[in-house]
Design an enzyme around this catalytic site. Sequence first.
Site, PDB file in Angstrom:
ATOM      1  N   SER A  12       0.809  -1.225   0.000  1.00  0.00           N
ATOM      2  CA  SER A  12       0.000   0.000   0.000  1.00  0.00           C
ATOM      3  C   SER A  12       0.843   1.276   0.000  1.00  0.00           C
ATOM      4  CB  SER A  12      -0.946  -0.014   1.205  1.00  0.00           C
ATOM      5  OG  SER A  12      -0.208  -0.099   2.408  1.00  0.00           O
ATOM      6  N   ILE A  14       3.222   4.035  -2.606  1.00  0.00           N
ATOM      7  CA  ILE A  14       2.870   4.796  -3.824  1.00  0.00           C
ATOM      8  C   ILE A  14       2.607   3.843  -4.990  1.00  0.00           C
ATOM      9  CG2 ILE A  14       5.325   5.219  -4.402  1.00  0.00           C
ATOM     10  CD1 ILE A  14       4.451   7.860  -5.681  1.00  0.00           C
ATOM     11  N   ALA A  15       3.374   2.756  -5.093  1.00  0.00           N
ATOM     12  CA  ALA A  15       3.212   1.856  -6.246  1.00  0.00           C
ATOM     13  C   ALA A  15       1.857   1.158  -6.193  1.00  0.00           C
ATOM     14  CB  ALA A  15       4.355   0.833  -6.260  1.00  0.00           C
ATOM     15  N   TYR A  44       7.913   7.731   4.422  1.00  0.00           N
ATOM     16  CA  TYR A  44       9.145   8.283   4.999  1.00  0.00           C
ATOM     17  C   TYR A  44       9.917   9.173   4.030  1.00  0.00           C
ATOM     18  CZ  TYR A  44       8.718   5.258   9.069  1.00  0.00           C
ATOM     19  OH  TYR A  44       8.290   4.661  10.221  1.00  0.00           O
ATOM     20  N   GLY A  48      11.925  14.320  -2.078  1.00  0.00           N
ATOM     21  CA  GLY A  48      10.942  14.694  -3.083  1.00  0.00           C
ATOM     22  C   GLY A  48      10.895  13.749  -4.249  1.00  0.00           C
ATOM     23  N   GLU A 113      19.456  17.696  -5.687  1.00  0.00           N
ATOM     24  CA  GLU A 113      20.118  16.722  -4.818  1.00  0.00           C
ATOM     25  C   GLU A 113      21.342  16.167  -5.527  1.00  0.00           C
ATOM     26  OE1 GLU A 113      16.748  14.807  -2.035  1.00  0.00           O
ATOM     27  OE2 GLU A 113      16.630  14.153  -4.091  1.00  0.00           O
ATOM     28  N   ASP A 220       9.829  -9.083   1.198  1.00  0.00           N
ATOM     29  CA  ASP A 220       8.905 -10.224   1.021  1.00  0.00           C
ATOM     30  C   ASP A 220       8.598 -10.500  -0.454  1.00  0.00           C
ATOM     31  OD1 ASP A 220       8.852 -10.047   3.754  1.00  0.00           O
ATOM     32  OD2 ASP A 220       6.791  -9.327   3.903  1.00  0.00           O
ATOM     33  N   HIS A 241      22.381   5.034   2.350  1.00  0.00           N
ATOM     34  CA  HIS A 241      22.258   6.486   2.393  1.00  0.00           C
ATOM     35  C   HIS A 241      23.414   7.020   3.212  1.00  0.00           C
ATOM     36  CE1 HIS A 241      20.792  10.521   2.772  1.00  0.00           C
ATOM     37  NE2 HIS A 241      19.868  10.243   1.876  1.00  0.00           N
ATOM     38  N   ARG A 288      25.477   9.535  -4.125  1.00  0.00           N
ATOM     39  CA  ARG A 288      25.402   8.875  -2.820  1.00  0.00           C
ATOM     40  C   ARG A 288      26.457   7.793  -2.592  1.00  0.00           C
ATOM     41  NH1 ARG A 288      18.909   8.202  -2.039  1.00  0.00           N
ATOM     42  NH2 ARG A 288      18.595  10.429  -1.802  1.00  0.00           N
ATOM     43  N   HIS A 349      19.488   1.753   2.643  1.00  0.00           N
ATOM     44  CA  HIS A 349      18.426   2.696   2.320  1.00  0.00           C
ATOM     45  C   HIS A 349      17.533   2.238   1.182  1.00  0.00           C
ATOM     46  CE1 HIS A 349      16.432   6.510   2.022  1.00  0.00           C
ATOM     47  NE2 HIS A 349      16.924   6.788   0.834  1.00  0.00           N
ATOM     48  N   GLU A 373       9.759  -0.186  -5.458  1.00  0.00           N
ATOM     49  CA  GLU A 373      11.099  -0.599  -5.018  1.00  0.00           C
ATOM     50  C   GLU A 373      11.329  -2.103  -5.153  1.00  0.00           C
ATOM     51  OE1 GLU A 373      12.387   1.457  -1.537  1.00  0.00           O
ATOM     52  OE2 GLU A 373      14.128   0.145  -1.287  1.00  0.00           O
ATOM     53  N   ARG A 384      20.905   4.392  -7.924  1.00  0.00           N
ATOM     54  CA  ARG A 384      19.729   5.237  -8.162  1.00  0.00           C
ATOM     55  C   ARG A 384      20.088   6.710  -7.995  1.00  0.00           C
ATOM     56  NH1 ARG A 384      15.258   6.950  -3.984  1.00  0.00           N
ATOM     57  NH2 ARG A 384      17.053   6.779  -2.642  1.00  0.00           N
ATOM     58  N   SER A 389      12.999   7.374  -7.377  1.00  0.00           N
ATOM     59  CA  SER A 389      12.249   6.136  -7.092  1.00  0.00           C
ATOM     60  C   SER A 389      10.752   6.361  -6.965  1.00  0.00           C
ATOM     61  CB  SER A 389      12.784   5.452  -5.843  1.00  0.00           C
ATOM     62  OG  SER A 389      13.066   6.375  -4.846  1.00  0.00           O
TER      63      SER A 389
HETATM   64  C1  LIG Z   1      13.613   7.491   4.858  1.00  0.00           C
HETATM   65  C2  LIG Z   1      13.381   7.382   3.380  1.00  0.00           C
HETATM   66  C3  LIG Z   1      13.448   8.508   2.582  1.00  0.00           C
HETATM   67  C4  LIG Z   1      13.229   8.414   1.203  1.00  0.00           C
HETATM   68  N1  LIG Z   1      13.234   9.550   0.434  1.00  0.00           N
HETATM   69  C5  LIG Z   1      12.928   9.460  -0.879  1.00  0.00           C
HETATM   70  C6  LIG Z   1      12.793  10.638  -1.680  1.00  0.00           C
HETATM   71  O1  LIG Z   1      12.921  11.747  -1.196  1.00  0.00           O
HETATM   72  N2  LIG Z   1      12.490  10.483  -3.001  1.00  0.00           N
HETATM   73  C7  LIG Z   1      12.324   9.268  -3.581  1.00  0.00           C
HETATM   74  O2  LIG Z   1      12.060   9.203  -4.790  1.00  0.00           O
HETATM   75  N3  LIG Z   1      12.433   8.139  -2.834  1.00  0.00           N
HETATM   76  C8  LIG Z   1      12.711   8.203  -1.510  1.00  0.00           C
HETATM   77  N4  LIG Z   1      12.799   7.066  -0.757  1.00  0.00           N
HETATM   78  C9  LIG Z   1      12.523   5.782  -1.407  1.00  0.00           C
HETATM   79  C10 LIG Z   1      11.021   5.655  -1.623  1.00  0.00           C
HETATM   80  O3  LIG Z   1      10.352   6.138  -0.496  1.00  0.00           O
HETATM   81  C11 LIG Z   1      10.625   4.211  -1.854  1.00  0.00           C
HETATM   82  O4  LIG Z   1      11.447   3.619  -2.812  1.00  0.00           O
HETATM   83  C12 LIG Z   1       9.197   4.126  -2.334  1.00  0.00           C
HETATM   84  O5  LIG Z   1       8.362   4.831  -1.445  1.00  0.00           O
HETATM   85  C13 LIG Z   1       8.761   2.685  -2.430  1.00  0.00           C
HETATM   86  O6  LIG Z   1       7.391   2.661  -2.682  1.00  0.00           O
HETATM   87  P1  LIG Z   1       6.681   1.270  -2.877  1.00  0.00           P
HETATM   88  O7  LIG Z   1       5.248   1.557  -3.128  1.00  0.00           O
HETATM   89  O8  LIG Z   1       7.426   0.457  -3.842  1.00  0.00           O
HETATM   90  O9  LIG Z   1       6.866   0.531  -1.456  1.00  0.00           O
HETATM   91  P2  LIG Z   1       6.452   0.974   0.014  1.00  0.00           P
HETATM   92  O10 LIG Z   1       6.033   2.375   0.068  1.00  0.00           O
HETATM   93  O11 LIG Z   1       7.532   0.549   0.924  1.00  0.00           O
HETATM   94  O12 LIG Z   1       5.192   0.045   0.302  1.00  0.00           O
HETATM   95  C14 LIG Z   1       5.368  -1.344   0.474  1.00  0.00           C
HETATM   96  C15 LIG Z   1       4.068  -1.917   0.963  1.00  0.00           C
HETATM   97  O13 LIG Z   1       4.081  -3.342   0.874  1.00  0.00           O
HETATM   98  C16 LIG Z   1       3.549  -3.892   2.070  1.00  0.00           C
HETATM   99  N5  LIG Z   1       4.077  -5.251   2.208  1.00  0.00           N
HETATM  100  C17 LIG Z   1       5.373  -5.646   2.217  1.00  0.00           C
HETATM  101  N6  LIG Z   1       5.440  -6.998   2.320  1.00  0.00           N
HETATM  102  C18 LIG Z   1       4.161  -7.452   2.378  1.00  0.00           C
HETATM  103  C19 LIG Z   1       3.569  -8.734   2.504  1.00  0.00           C
HETATM  104  N7  LIG Z   1       4.299  -9.857   2.608  1.00  0.00           N
HETATM  105  N8  LIG Z   1       2.219  -8.821   2.528  1.00  0.00           N
HETATM  106  C20 LIG Z   1       1.434  -7.709   2.461  1.00  0.00           C
HETATM  107  N9  LIG Z   1       1.942  -6.468   2.355  1.00  0.00           N
HETATM  108  C21 LIG Z   1       3.288  -6.350   2.306  1.00  0.00           C
HETATM  109  C22 LIG Z   1       4.013  -2.923   3.135  1.00  0.00           C
HETATM  110  O14 LIG Z   1       3.285  -3.108   4.327  1.00  0.00           O
HETATM  111  C23 LIG Z   1       3.748  -1.601   2.414  1.00  0.00           C
HETATM  112  O15 LIG Z   1       2.382  -1.299   2.483  1.00  0.00           O
HETATM  113  C24 LIG Z   1      12.994   7.152   0.619  1.00  0.00           C
HETATM  114  C25 LIG Z   1      12.936   6.009   1.429  1.00  0.00           C
HETATM  115  C26 LIG Z   1      13.120   6.121   2.798  1.00  0.00           C
HETATM  116  C27 LIG Z   1      13.031   4.888   3.650  1.00  0.00           C
END
Ligand SMILES: Cc1cc2nc3c(=O)[nH]c(=O)nc-3n(C[C@H](O)[C@H](O)[C@H](O)COP(=O)(O)OP(=O)(O)OC[C@H]3O[C@@H](n4cnc5c(N)ncnc54)[C@H](O)[C@@H]3O)c2cc1C
Length: 525
Positions: A12, A14-15, A44, A48, A113, A220, A241, A288, A349, A373, A384, A389
Site C-alpha cells: 500500500s 505509492i506503487a 518516509y 521529493g 540533490e 517479502d 544512504h 550517494r 536505504h 522498489e 539510483r 524512485s
Molecule cells: C527514509 C526514506 C526517505 C526516502 N526519500 C525518498 C525521496 O525523497 N524520493 C524518492 O524518490 N524516494 C525516496 N525514498 C525511497 C522511496 O520512499 C521508496 O522507494 C518508495 O516509497 C517505495 O514505494 P513502494 O510503493 O514500492 O513501497 P512501500 O512504500 O515501501 O510500500 C510497500 C508496501 O508493501 C507492504 N508489504 C510488504 N510486504 C508485504 C507482505 N508480505 N504482505 C502484504 N503487504 C506487504 C508494506 O506493508 C507496504 O504497504 C525514501 C525512502 C526512505 C526509507
Amino acid sequence: MKKRTDFLVIGSGIAGLTFALEAVKVGKVTIVTKANLEDTNTRYAQGGIAAVFSEPDNFEKHINDTLIAGGGICNEEIVRMVVHEAPDRIKDLIKMGVSFDKKEDGTYDLAKEGGHTEYRILHHKDRTGESIQKTLMEKVRNEANIEILEHYFAIELLTQHHLGEVVKRNYPDVKCYGAYVADLINQQVITLLSKVTIVATGGIGNVYLTTTNPEIATGDGVAMVYRAKGTIENMEFIQFHPTSLYDPERKPSFLITEALRGYGAVLKNLSGEKFMNRYDSRGSLAPRDIVARAIDNEMKIWGDDHVWLDCTHLNPEGLKDHFPNVYEHCLERGIDFTNDMIPVVPCAHYSCGGIKVDINGQSNIDRLYALGEASSTGLHGANRLASNSLIEAAVYAHRAAIHSGTRLNDLTFEERIPVWDYKGTTHLEEMVLITQSTKEVQMIMSNYVGIVRSDIRLERAMVRLDILYEETERLYKKSLISKKICELRNLINVGYIIIKMAKNRHESVGLHYSIDYPKRASSEF
Ligand SMILES: Cc1cc2nc3c(=O)[nH]c(=O)nc-3n(C[C@H](O)[C@H](O)[C@H](O)COP(=O)(O)OP(=O)(O)OC[C@H]3O[C@@H](n4cnc5c(N)ncnc54)[C@H](O)[C@@H]3O)c2cc1C
C-alpha cells in the site's frame, strides 16, 4: 477460505495505491497490506520526486544524470520513457490533491540533490512522502470497488506448483493465480485468487542491522517471486544512504535528507576537515555511493563512529522553514542544527535491483506484475539517482494498470488451487529462535555484505547464511504461520540473492564495491 478479485495488489505504498486507483476503472481491486495502510517506505520519503518542470532543465539533462548515476548499467530506453512520462504522473498527483511547495512567484520551488545537474525535485517541505501517502490513501478509501485488507500478510504466490506440477527455474510458462495470504488478526490463511497479481512490497532495508526503512521492509515480494521461479536481478546494488542520524539505539534510523546538502550543508570529519573534496570534485554533493564510501573510509581511517554534517553557517530561518521535519527530529535528540553539527553515518536505504520487469511492469511470470522498489525496471542501473524512485513507482503503476487492464477479459480464476494445508504445524513455543536468527542475518549482512565487499567476506557470509537457511526451513515447515517466521525466511532468501549476485560481479561499479575487483570490468562508461 477462498476469495476472488480481478486485481490483487500486495502493498500500500505509492506503487500499490497508484496502481489500484487506475485499475479500479476496469475491475475489482483488493489491496492486502501487512500492517496499517500507511506503514510504508513511501511515507518516509523526505527529499521529493524528480521530474523536468521548467527551464533551464530539459529531458536530456535528467536522462543524462540518471545514466551517469547508473554507472552504465541502466536501460536507456527505460530511462527515456520514465523521464518523459514523469511530468504527467506528477500532474496526476497534483490533480489528486498532493501539494508541492511553490515560490512567491507561483512557480514550483524545485530542489537539487546529489547527482542532479539541475533543480528538478518537487517536494512538500521535507515531508513529500507523507503528503503523497495521505492523499492516495484518502482516494482509495473512497473507491467502493477497492477492498482494503490491513494486517494481511502475503506468504506465497500461487502458480502451477500448487496444482502439483514440478515448476523449476527453466519452466517455460509459469503463471500466477493469486497468493496465499495470512489474516494476521484472525490467524487464518486465505487463498486469494486473482486474474492479475501486483507485487508492490517495497524495499529490503531490514536485511541489514541499520536502515532508514521502516520494519515492513523485509523484501517479502522479492523472496516470494524468487521462490515462485521469477527472475530477480541487480540485487548486489544496495544503496546506503550516506547521512542517517547517528543514534545506535533507534530503529529505523532517521534519514537526514540529501536536500540539506543541496541547500549548502557540508560534511566534515571529527577533526573539522571538509573531507569530501579529497574524494570528489563535487564535494558534499557527489552521488550517494561516493559519499557513503568516503564517509565509511573516514570512519575506518580515524576509528570514529560518525562524521558531522554542518549547516551552522546557513540562514537559521531558511533552514527551519525548508526542513521542519529534520529540525524537530534533531531537536528531540538535543541537536539544534542551526547551532550544532549533526552526527551522521551511512545506513541501508534503497534496493536498486529486484524483480525483473518489462516496460509495462510485467515480470517473467505471466499475470504477475512488480512495481516500485520491489521491481528492477532498468531505470537505476548500478545506482539510483536521488528522488528517481517515487517517480519510477508512479510511472510504472500507471503503465501496469493500463497494460493489465486490457488483458482482464481474457483471464479466469484458477479454481483448482487448494486451500492452505495446516497439517503437522503447531504454535512456535520459543520466539527467541526467530528473533535471534533475524539478528544473525542482519549482522552477517552488515559485517560482510555492506558498503565495501571482498570475496572472502562474501564467502563467509554465504556459509553462515546457509546454516540459518537450513534451520529456518525446518522450523517453518512445522510452525503455524506467523509474520515473524515468514519475514525471517524472506530476509534469508533476499540475503542469499544479494550475496550470490555480489559474488558473480567481478568488478566495482556503482553501489557494488569489492576490494578484490576495484576497477570497472569495461571502461566504456
Ligand atoms: C527514509 C526514506 C526517505 C526516502 N526519500 C525518498 C525521496 O525523497 N524520493 C524518492 O524518490 N524516494 C525516496 N525514498 C525511497 C522511496 O520512499 C521508496 O522507494 C518508495 O516509497 C517505495 O514505494 P513502494 O510503493 O514500492 O513501497 P512501500 O512504500 O515501501 O510500500 C510497500 C508496501 O508493501 C507492504 N508489504 C510488504 N510486504 C508485504 C507482505 N508480505 N504482505 C502484504 N503487504 C506487504 C508494506 O506493508 C507496504 O504497504 C525514501 C525512502 C526512505 C526509507
